[in-house]
Design a protein around this motif. Structure first.
Motif, short mmCIF file in Angstrom:
data_model
loop_
_atom_site.label_atom_id
_atom_site.label_comp_id
_atom_site.label_asym_id
_atom_site.label_seq_id
_atom_site.Cartn_x
_atom_site.Cartn_y
_atom_site.Cartn_z
N LEU A 252 0.92 -0.89 0.34
CA LEU A 252 0.10 -0.21 -0.40
C LEU A 252 1.09 1.31 -0.14
O LEU A 252 0.37 1.96 -0.72
N THR A 253 1.96 1.23 0.45
CA THR A 253 2.83 2.50 0.92
C THR A 253 3.39 2.71 -0.12
O THR A 253 3.25 3.75 -1.00
N LEU A 254 3.71 2.11 -1.30
CA LEU A 254 3.76 2.21 -2.74
C LEU A 254 2.79 2.53 -3.31
O LEU A 254 3.42 3.02 -4.98
N GLN A 255 1.23 2.80 -3.22
CA GLN A 255 0.00 3.20 -4.43
C GLN A 255 0.01 4.20 -3.65
O GLN A 255 -0.90 4.61 -4.35
N CYS A 256 0.19 4.98 -2.66
CA CYS A 256 -0.72 5.89 -1.83
C CYS A 256 0.59 6.65 -1.74
O CYS A 256 1.78 6.42 -1.54
N GLU A 257 0.23 8.11 -1.14
CA GLU A 257 1.39 9.54 -0.85
C GLU A 257 1.28 9.36 0.54
O GLU A 257 1.91 9.62 1.49
N ASN A 258 -0.16 8.88 1.31
CA ASN A 258 -0.03 8.97 2.70
C ASN A 258 -1.56 7.65 3.48
O ASN A 258 -1.96 7.52 2.76
N LEU A 259 -0.75 6.72 4.33
CA LEU A 259 -0.99 5.77 4.63
C LEU A 259 -1.70 5.78 6.50
O LEU A 259 0.05 5.98 6.65
N ILE A 260 -2.22 5.85 6.22
CA ILE A 260 -2.98 5.84 8.03
C ILE A 260 -3.45 4.65 8.70
O ILE A 260 -4.69 4.36 7.44
N LEU A 261 -2.17 4.23 9.45
CA LEU A 261 -3.22 2.98 10.30
C LEU A 261 -3.64 3.33 10.93
O LEU A 261 -3.18 3.77 12.33
N VAL A 262 -4.79 2.75 11.22
CA VAL A 262 -5.55 2.31 13.11
C VAL A 262 -4.84 1.47 13.95
O VAL A 262 -5.62 0.13 13.10
N SER A 263 -4.86 1.40 14.63
CA SER A 263 -4.70 0.10 15.25
C SER A 263 -5.29 -0.36 17.12
O SER A 263 -4.69 1.53 17.88
N ASN A 264 -5.51 -0.95 17.50
CA ASN A 264 -5.49 -0.94 19.53
C ASN A 264 -4.02 -1.24 19.72
O ASN A 264 -3.40 -2.26 19.63
N GLU A 265 -4.59 -1.17 21.17
CA GLU A 265 -2.83 -0.89 21.60
C GLU A 265 -3.44 -2.05 22.13
O GLU A 265 -4.21 -2.59 22.95
N VAL A 266 -2.19 -2.89 22.46
CA VAL A 266 -2.19 -3.89 23.43
C VAL A 266 -1.72 -4.16 24.31
O VAL A 266 -0.04 -3.59 24.31
N PHE A 267 -1.64 -5.37 25.15
CA PHE A 267 -0.66 -5.49 26.73
C PHE A 267 -0.44 -3.91 27.26
O PHE A 267 0.65 -4.38 28.08
N SER A 268 -1.17 -2.52 27.27
CA SER A 268 -1.31 -2.24 27.94
C SER A 268 -1.89 -2.13 29.94
O SER A 268 -1.89 -2.20 30.42
#
Length: 174
Positions: free
Chosen positions: A111-127
């Motif tokens: 995906l990084t090769l196909q777009c100018e900006n890639l924004i990933l959303v993820s859950n915090e784990v082990f906190s």
């Protein structure tokens, strides 16, 4: 530019990630990872699609096989979210199973090769500090591996706490 936005449940991470997208150039693509299991899921997806359309997002449903996504055009991409994608790949009969982390990371790289900006959303784990067993522990460890590798690759890493973004790497103005 690759940005990883992490946070706990209801932390405001998704709203912040969308806000980042709205500051970025068009076109905007939303990669939705939720699997549709029933009518309730389908209604939720339809509601979210309508909300995103108002913000000029084109939506691509991608519950599995991120590495196969071909973006229709460059621009800004929001992937919501790595937690869903990890669970789908790990537990779906058509998923990557034991190769989940590698599959997702290969997809992110593509995906990084196909777009100018890639924004990933993820859950915090082990906190939370709890010990988990079995499939829950397996899921959390795989998601942690994905998050850690994405953070290492990212230009910016931001954790959202109570709606407040805290940058650990890079900045909002990059």
């Amino acid at each position: 530019m690759l940005t990883l936005v992490i946070g706990g449940a209801a932390s405001g991470k998704s709203a912040y990630a969308e806000w980042l997208c709205l500051q970025s150039p068009l076109p905007r693509t939303y990669l939705a990872t939720m699997q549709i299991w029933d009518a309730e899921c389908a209604a939720r997806v339809a509601k979210h699609r309508a909300m995103r359309a108002e913000k000029q997002f084109d939506t691509i449903e991608c519950p599995l096989q991120l590495d196969r996504v071909i973006l229709p055009q460059r621009g800004t991409v929001l992937l919501e979210d790595l937690g869903n994608l990890t669970a789908n790949e790990l537990y779906s009969p058509d998923g990557a199973g034991a190769h989940t982390a590698e599959q997702i990371l290969a997809g992110i790289e593509k995906l990084t090769l196909q777009c100018e900006n890639l924004i990933l959303v993820s859950n915090e784990v082990f906190s939370g500090g709890a010990d988990y067993l079995g499939d829950t522990d397996r899921y959390l460890r795989v998601l942690a591996a994905v998050n850690n590798a994405a953070a290492a690759r990212a230009d910016a890493v931001v954790r959202v706490v109570c709606g407040i973004p805290v940058y650990y790497k890079g900045s909002e103005t990059q």
